[in-house]
Design an enzyme around this catalytic site. Structure first.
Site, PDB file in Angstrom:
ATOM      1  N   LYS A 100     -33.852  54.052  91.320  1.00  0.00           N
ATOM      2  CA  LYS A 100     -32.421  54.246  91.058  1.00  0.00           C
ATOM      3  C   LYS A 100     -31.616  54.187  92.371  1.00  0.00           C
ATOM      4  O   LYS A 100     -32.196  54.235  93.465  1.00  0.00           O
ATOM      5  CB  LYS A 100     -32.227  55.587  90.335  1.00  0.00           C
ATOM      6  N   TYR A 152     -28.678  51.871  78.957  1.00  0.00           N
ATOM      7  CA  TYR A 152     -28.852  53.243  78.456  1.00  0.00           C
ATOM      8  C   TYR A 152     -28.191  53.461  77.088  1.00  0.00           C
ATOM      9  O   TYR A 152     -27.829  54.596  76.758  1.00  0.00           O
ATOM     10  CB  TYR A 152     -28.313  54.249  79.476  1.00  0.00           C
ATOM     11  N   HIS A 205     -36.774  55.578  87.116  1.00  0.00           N
ATOM     12  CA  HIS A 205     -36.784  55.453  85.657  1.00  0.00           C
ATOM     13  C   HIS A 205     -38.130  54.875  85.248  1.00  0.00           C
ATOM     14  O   HIS A 205     -38.694  54.050  85.963  1.00  0.00           O
ATOM     15  CB  HIS A 205     -35.682  54.492  85.183  1.00  0.00           C
ATOM     16  N   ASN A 234     -32.558  61.380  89.982  1.00  0.00           N
ATOM     17  CA  ASN A 234     -33.987  61.698  89.991  1.00  0.00           C
ATOM     18  C   ASN A 234     -34.858  60.503  90.378  1.00  0.00           C
ATOM     19  O   ASN A 234     -36.011  60.406  89.978  1.00  0.00           O
ATOM     20  CB  ASN A 234     -34.401  62.326  88.651  1.00  0.00           C
ATOM     21  N   GLU A 258     -36.830  46.958  77.499  1.00  0.00           N
ATOM     22  CA  GLU A 258     -36.290  47.194  78.847  1.00  0.00           C
ATOM     23  C   GLU A 258     -36.718  46.099  79.824  1.00  0.00           C
ATOM     24  O   GLU A 258     -35.917  45.671  80.662  1.00  0.00           O
ATOM     25  CB  GLU A 258     -36.743  48.579  79.342  1.00  0.00           C
TER      26      GLU A 258
HETATM   27  P1  IDP Z   1     -36.174  60.124  81.608  1.00  0.00           P
HETATM   28  O1  IDP Z   1     -35.512  59.297  82.704  1.00  0.00           O
HETATM   29  O2  IDP Z   1     -37.110  61.147  82.173  1.00  0.00           O
HETATM   30  O3  IDP Z   1     -36.797  59.283  80.529  1.00  0.00           O
HETATM   31  P2  IDP Z   1     -34.003  60.659  79.720  1.00  0.00           P
HETATM   32  O4  IDP Z   1     -33.921  61.865  78.850  1.00  0.00           O
HETATM   33  O5  IDP Z   1     -34.355  59.350  79.081  1.00  0.00           O
HETATM   34  O6  IDP Z   1     -35.017  61.005  80.918  1.00  0.00           O
HETATM   35  O7  IDP Z   1     -32.614  60.532  80.461  1.00  0.00           O
HETATM   36  C1  IDP Z   1     -32.254  59.376  81.171  1.00  0.00           C
HETATM   37  C2  IDP Z   1     -31.656  59.769  82.490  1.00  0.00           C
HETATM   38  O8  IDP Z   1     -30.438  60.464  82.256  1.00  0.00           O
HETATM   39  C3  IDP Z   1     -32.483  60.754  83.334  1.00  0.00           C
HETATM   40  O9  IDP Z   1     -33.494  60.136  84.097  1.00  0.00           O
HETATM   41  C4  IDP Z   1     -31.424  61.374  84.203  1.00  0.00           C
HETATM   42  O10 IDP Z   1     -31.051  60.488  85.272  1.00  0.00           O
HETATM   43  C5  IDP Z   1     -30.256  61.481  83.238  1.00  0.00           C
HETATM   44  N1  IDP Z   1     -30.231  62.779  82.551  1.00  0.00           N
HETATM   45  C6  IDP Z   1     -31.069  63.233  81.592  1.00  0.00           C
HETATM   46  N2  IDP Z   1     -30.742  64.464  81.173  1.00  0.00           N
HETATM   47  C7  IDP Z   1     -29.638  64.806  81.887  1.00  0.00           C
HETATM   48  C8  IDP Z   1     -28.818  65.979  81.913  1.00  0.00           C
HETATM   49  O11 IDP Z   1     -29.019  66.957  81.191  1.00  0.00           O
HETATM   50  N3  IDP Z   1     -27.766  65.962  82.806  1.00  0.00           N
HETATM   51  C9  IDP Z   1     -27.494  64.889  83.613  1.00  0.00           C
HETATM   52  N4  IDP Z   1     -28.250  63.771  83.606  1.00  0.00           N
HETATM   53  C10 IDP Z   1     -29.314  63.734  82.767  1.00  0.00           C
HETATM   54 MG    MG Z   2     -35.889  57.977  79.178  1.00  0.00          MG
END
Ligand code: IDP
Ligand code: MG
Length: 137
Positions: free
Chosen positions: A9, A49, A115, A112, A126
């Site tokens: 990212k 997304y 992805h 984080n 994807e």
């Molecule tokens: P993942 O990346 O671990 O699969 P997902 O639930 O698919 O997690 O969420 C996609 C992305 O959205 C996450 O990697 C993170 O960057 C962001 N995200 C997920 N949950 C939150 C939240 O509660 N607050 C802000 N950003 C979030």
């Molecule tokens: Mg995800």
């Protein structure tokens, strides 16, 4: 043999973590079948997304994902979808296991670093979002 989509990212690219992330994949014997650096528009990020459209964090997430270049990769290996998710760690870095990419480098639940696809169906969608057949080796 399975494939998954990995993204480094914008925070990971800006902080100089491209090599660190790729090293972790290669150390595990995961093969990189496709790779490029791209810069998504807000619309590109919204399309990627789309499953999260209704989430409260959708606008902020798509702003973040279109805030700078990213590195997209198709990873290949046995059980690579799950293995990549294990290397990444939990979405919330505070809950991620020590030694995972997110535990080591994430600064925020949104920023984080990486992805990874979460299922074979999503991996296929994807990978096709970013790569044509001719770009996957
Ligand atoms: P993942 O990346 O671990 O699969 P997902 O639930 O698919 O997690 O969420 C996609 C992305 O959205 C996450 O990697 C993170 O960057 C962001 N995200 C997920 N949950 C939150 C939240 O509660 N607050 C802000 N950003 C979030
Ligand atoms: Mg995800």
């Amino acid at each position: 043999m399975e494939r998954t989509l990995s993204i480094i990212k914008p925070d990971g690219v800006k902080r100089g973590l491209i090599g660190e992330v790729i090293k972790r994949f290669e150390k595990e014997g995961i093969r990189i079948a496709a790779m490029k650096m791209i810069y998504m528009s807000k619309k590109d990020a919204e399309g990627f997304y789309a499953v999260h459209r209704e989430k409260p964090f959708f606008d902020s997430l798509t702003d973040f994902m279109s805030s700078g270049p990213i590195v997209v990769m198709a990873l290949e290996g046995d059980n690579v979808i799950q293995r990549n998710r294990e290397l990444m760690g939990a979405t919330n870095y505070k809950e991620a296991k020590p030694g995972t990419i997110r535990a080591d480098f994430a600064t925020d639940i949104e920023k984080n670093v990486v992805h990874g696809s979460d299922s074979p169906e999503n991996a296929e969608i994807e990978i096709a979002y970013f790569f044509s057949k001719l770009e996957i080796h």
